[in-house]
Motif scaffolding. Sequence first.
Motif, PDB file in Angstrom:
ATOM      1  N   SER A 160      -9.426 -45.573 -18.724  1.00 36.29           N
ATOM      2  CA  SER A 160      -9.009 -44.845 -17.515  1.00 36.29           C
ATOM      3  C   SER A 160      -9.279 -45.624 -16.243  1.00 36.29           C
ATOM      4  O   SER A 160      -9.523 -45.045 -15.180  1.00 36.29           O
ATOM      5  CB  SER A 160      -9.725 -43.492 -17.446  1.00 36.29           C
ATOM      6  N   GLY A 161      -9.238 -46.965 -16.328  1.00 31.88           N
ATOM      7  CA  GLY A 161      -9.344 -47.787 -15.132  1.00 31.88           C
ATOM      8  C   GLY A 161      -8.043 -47.738 -14.345  1.00 31.88           C
ATOM      9  O   GLY A 161      -7.152 -46.925 -14.627  1.00 31.88           O
ATOM     10  N   PRO A 162      -7.884 -48.607 -13.349  1.00 33.71           N
ATOM     11  CA  PRO A 162      -6.682 -48.557 -12.508  1.00 33.71           C
ATOM     12  C   PRO A 162      -5.382 -48.718 -13.280  1.00 33.71           C
ATOM     13  O   PRO A 162      -4.385 -48.055 -12.969  1.00 33.71           O
ATOM     14  CB  PRO A 162      -6.899 -49.703 -11.508  1.00 33.71           C
ATOM     15  N   ASP A 185     -18.641 -41.258 -19.450  1.00 33.70           N
ATOM     16  CA  ASP A 185     -18.799 -39.839 -19.142  1.00 33.70           C
ATOM     17  C   ASP A 185     -17.969 -39.407 -17.944  1.00 33.70           C
ATOM     18  O   ASP A 185     -17.914 -38.224 -17.618  1.00 33.70           O
ATOM     19  CB  ASP A 185     -20.275 -39.510 -18.891  1.00 33.70           C
ATOM     20  N   ARG A 186     -17.317 -40.361 -17.279  1.00 33.41           N
ATOM     21  CA  ARG A 186     -16.501 -40.044 -16.113  1.00 33.41           C
ATOM     22  C   ARG A 186     -15.225 -40.890 -16.131  1.00 33.41           C
ATOM     23  O   ARG A 186     -15.212 -42.005 -16.640  1.00 33.41           O
ATOM     24  CB  ARG A 186     -17.272 -40.299 -14.809  1.00 33.41           C
ATOM     25  N   ILE A 187     -14.185 -40.358 -15.522  1.00 31.76           N
ATOM     26  CA  ILE A 187     -12.908 -41.056 -15.449  1.00 31.76           C
ATOM     27  C   ILE A 187     -12.934 -42.098 -14.330  1.00 31.76           C
ATOM     28  O   ILE A 187     -13.522 -41.866 -13.267  1.00 31.76           O
ATOM     29  CB  ILE A 187     -11.767 -40.038 -15.197  1.00 31.76           C
ATOM     30  N   GLY A 188     -12.286 -43.224 -14.569  1.00 34.90           N
ATOM     31  CA  GLY A 188     -12.155 -44.222 -13.501  1.00 34.90           C
ATOM     32  C   GLY A 188     -12.375 -45.646 -13.940  1.00 34.90           C
ATOM     33  O   GLY A 188     -11.961 -46.578 -13.255  1.00 34.90           O
ATOM     34  N   ILE A 205     -11.953 -41.105  -6.051  1.00 36.16           N
ATOM     35  CA  ILE A 205     -11.382 -41.167  -7.400  1.00 36.16           C
ATOM     36  C   ILE A 205     -11.191 -39.751  -7.939  1.00 36.16           C
ATOM     37  O   ILE A 205     -10.135 -39.418  -8.500  1.00 36.16           O
ATOM     38  CB  ILE A 205     -12.299 -41.965  -8.343  1.00 36.16           C
ATOM     39  N   GLU A 206     -12.199 -38.914  -7.779  1.00 41.24           N
ATOM     40  CA  GLU A 206     -12.146 -37.550  -8.305  1.00 41.24           C
ATOM     41  C   GLU A 206     -11.010 -36.749  -7.661  1.00 41.24           C
ATOM     42  O   GLU A 206     -10.375 -35.917  -8.319  1.00 41.24           O
ATOM     43  CB  GLU A 206     -13.498 -36.870  -8.084  1.00 41.24           C
ATOM     44  N   ARG A 207     -10.743 -37.019  -6.390  1.00 44.82           N
ATOM     45  CA  ARG A 207      -9.641 -36.340  -5.697  1.00 44.82           C
ATOM     46  C   ARG A 207      -8.301 -36.665  -6.360  1.00 44.82           C
ATOM     47  O   ARG A 207      -7.477 -35.782  -6.584  1.00 44.82           O
ATOM     48  CB  ARG A 207      -9.639 -36.771  -4.226  1.00 44.82           C
ATOM     49  N   ARG A 208      -8.097 -37.945  -6.698  1.00 45.86           N
ATOM     50  CA  ARG A 208      -6.848 -38.350  -7.337  1.00 45.86           C
ATOM     51  C   ARG A 208      -6.766 -37.838  -8.779  1.00 45.86           C
ATOM     52  O   ARG A 208      -5.714 -37.382  -9.223  1.00 45.86           O
ATOM     53  CB  ARG A 208      -6.709 -39.862  -7.299  1.00 45.86           C
ATOM     54  N   VAL A 221     -13.145 -37.363 -21.785  1.00 46.60           N
ATOM     55  CA  VAL A 221     -14.254 -38.289 -21.589  1.00 46.60           C
ATOM     56  C   VAL A 221     -15.148 -38.319 -22.828  1.00 46.60           C
ATOM     57  O   VAL A 221     -15.045 -37.463 -23.709  1.00 46.60           O
ATOM     58  CB  VAL A 221     -15.084 -37.904 -20.344  1.00 46.60           C
ATOM     59  N   LYS A 222     -15.980 -39.325 -22.893  1.00 45.29           N
ATOM     60  CA  LYS A 222     -16.875 -39.543 -24.039  1.00 45.29           C
ATOM     61  C   LYS A 222     -16.086 -39.611 -25.342  1.00 45.29           C
ATOM     62  O   LYS A 222     -16.529 -39.132 -26.381  1.00 45.29           O
ATOM     63  CB  LYS A 222     -17.952 -38.453 -24.108  1.00 45.29           C
TER      64      LYS A 222
END
Length: 485
Positions: A160-162, A185-188, A205-208, A221-222
């Motif tokens: 879930s990178g760019p 554990d988190r997206i990005g 990031i969370e906003r997008r 996640v995970k």
Amino acid sequence: MANPRGFLDFKRVDLKKIAPLERIKSYKEFAFLNDKKTQQEQASRCMDCGVAFCQTGVLEQGRDIGCPLKNLIPEWNDNIYKSEWQQAYERLSLTNPFPEFTGRVCPAPCEDSCVCAINTQSVTIKNNELAIIENAFEQKWVRTNTPKTYNGKKVAIVGSGPAGLACANELNSLGYKVVVFERSDRIGGLLMYGIPDMKLEKKVIERRVKLMKQSGVEFRVKENIDSKAKANKILKEFDAVVLATGASKAIDLDIEGRGLQGVMFAVDFLTQNTKTLLDTGKGGTLAQDKDVLIIGSGDTSVDCVAVATRQGAKSITRFERSPKKPLKRVSDNPWPLKADIFTTDYGLEEAIAKYNQDPRKYQKMTKKFIGKNGKLEGVLAVDLKQVKENGRLVNIEIPNSEKFYKADLVLLAIGFSGCENEIKENFAIELNSKNNIKERNFQSSREKVFACGDARIGQSLVVWAIKDGVECALEVHRSLFNLYS
């Protein structure tokens, strides 16, 4: 442009920044947009040059010329100048799905290729881009991208990178049911854990990601696809699988003493700090009261300097193998190539302010890690000099130049050498000589398996990863519906 004299009448004005000694007290972003009037003046400096190299988006001699995404830069600069902010957002959105990321972390090759940069300062393209998207969010113009209908096909994206996010965003808009698998554990991906908050606060990031979820993209996640069984399972469940796993295999320094406690990869240091900050509200303490040595000279090393400074390091030193760069372009680095010149990035600026000396030491090569009872105490390094061999500049050691440098913590920021080997084994695909996924038009050696981003092209910029993700999505679409001409 409506103002043909803008580049003559107005000087470049960069973002407002908190002073180094003040901003190191927190991990918050420290650069802020100017008021709209100032931003419009800056946009008016775009000079209607006729040949807009800023949006060319090609590689020449291994260096960028212009924006890889081919952003319509003169167009939205004109929109800003005319106060047509919504039109500017619409034009920017045609080429860039995540300008809030690139407007913060991109090194802006577009600005080095700006015609103004030939003999004066370039247009503030990156800042203008950020102004457009942040204004769009403020005005609630940025909305969900839910397709009107779904086409009945499902695509899994691993990572879930760019690149993974860009691919997911594009495929979703084309009507695919998209599921993104992230082992963390988190997206990005790199955006979340590889770039410190000072450059990219995680709420951005969370906003997008929230918008993408509302648009129909599913994130898990995970979910580590770390076995053949798991890989085969998603291959059965989905019509295609896109590997956007990044070039996460860090380059090691395999010399005596590497196993000592206190030697670690830079990316692990940055990840640990960001995770601690997100979980507890406070940064890590690995560098606190330590003599820190960072080996490497890229953006990651700068981020390590910035984080170590905030953690309260006793001292910070950075080793570079190359000599100090020139202050101006040299003959083999002409405009419009990305300028290869001496600069002092944010983390270095902060370290200089705090420690009253530049942490950079040039033409140094580490020969040995030295320690006692399993713990690092320092390194033995030699000086290098450049000589020409067969027409090429190479580094050679200067005899009798060995010197001991005290260090309690060494961070290896030497770069990355392609995919993790498990990707090859689990998905039964081929890698090329650079350890990237071997592919043709984004399709790997295995049917239904595609690749994009650093996993395909090797370590690169966020903007190149986004471009690759979008193009991969279009190739998946063409493949699944046999749209080849």
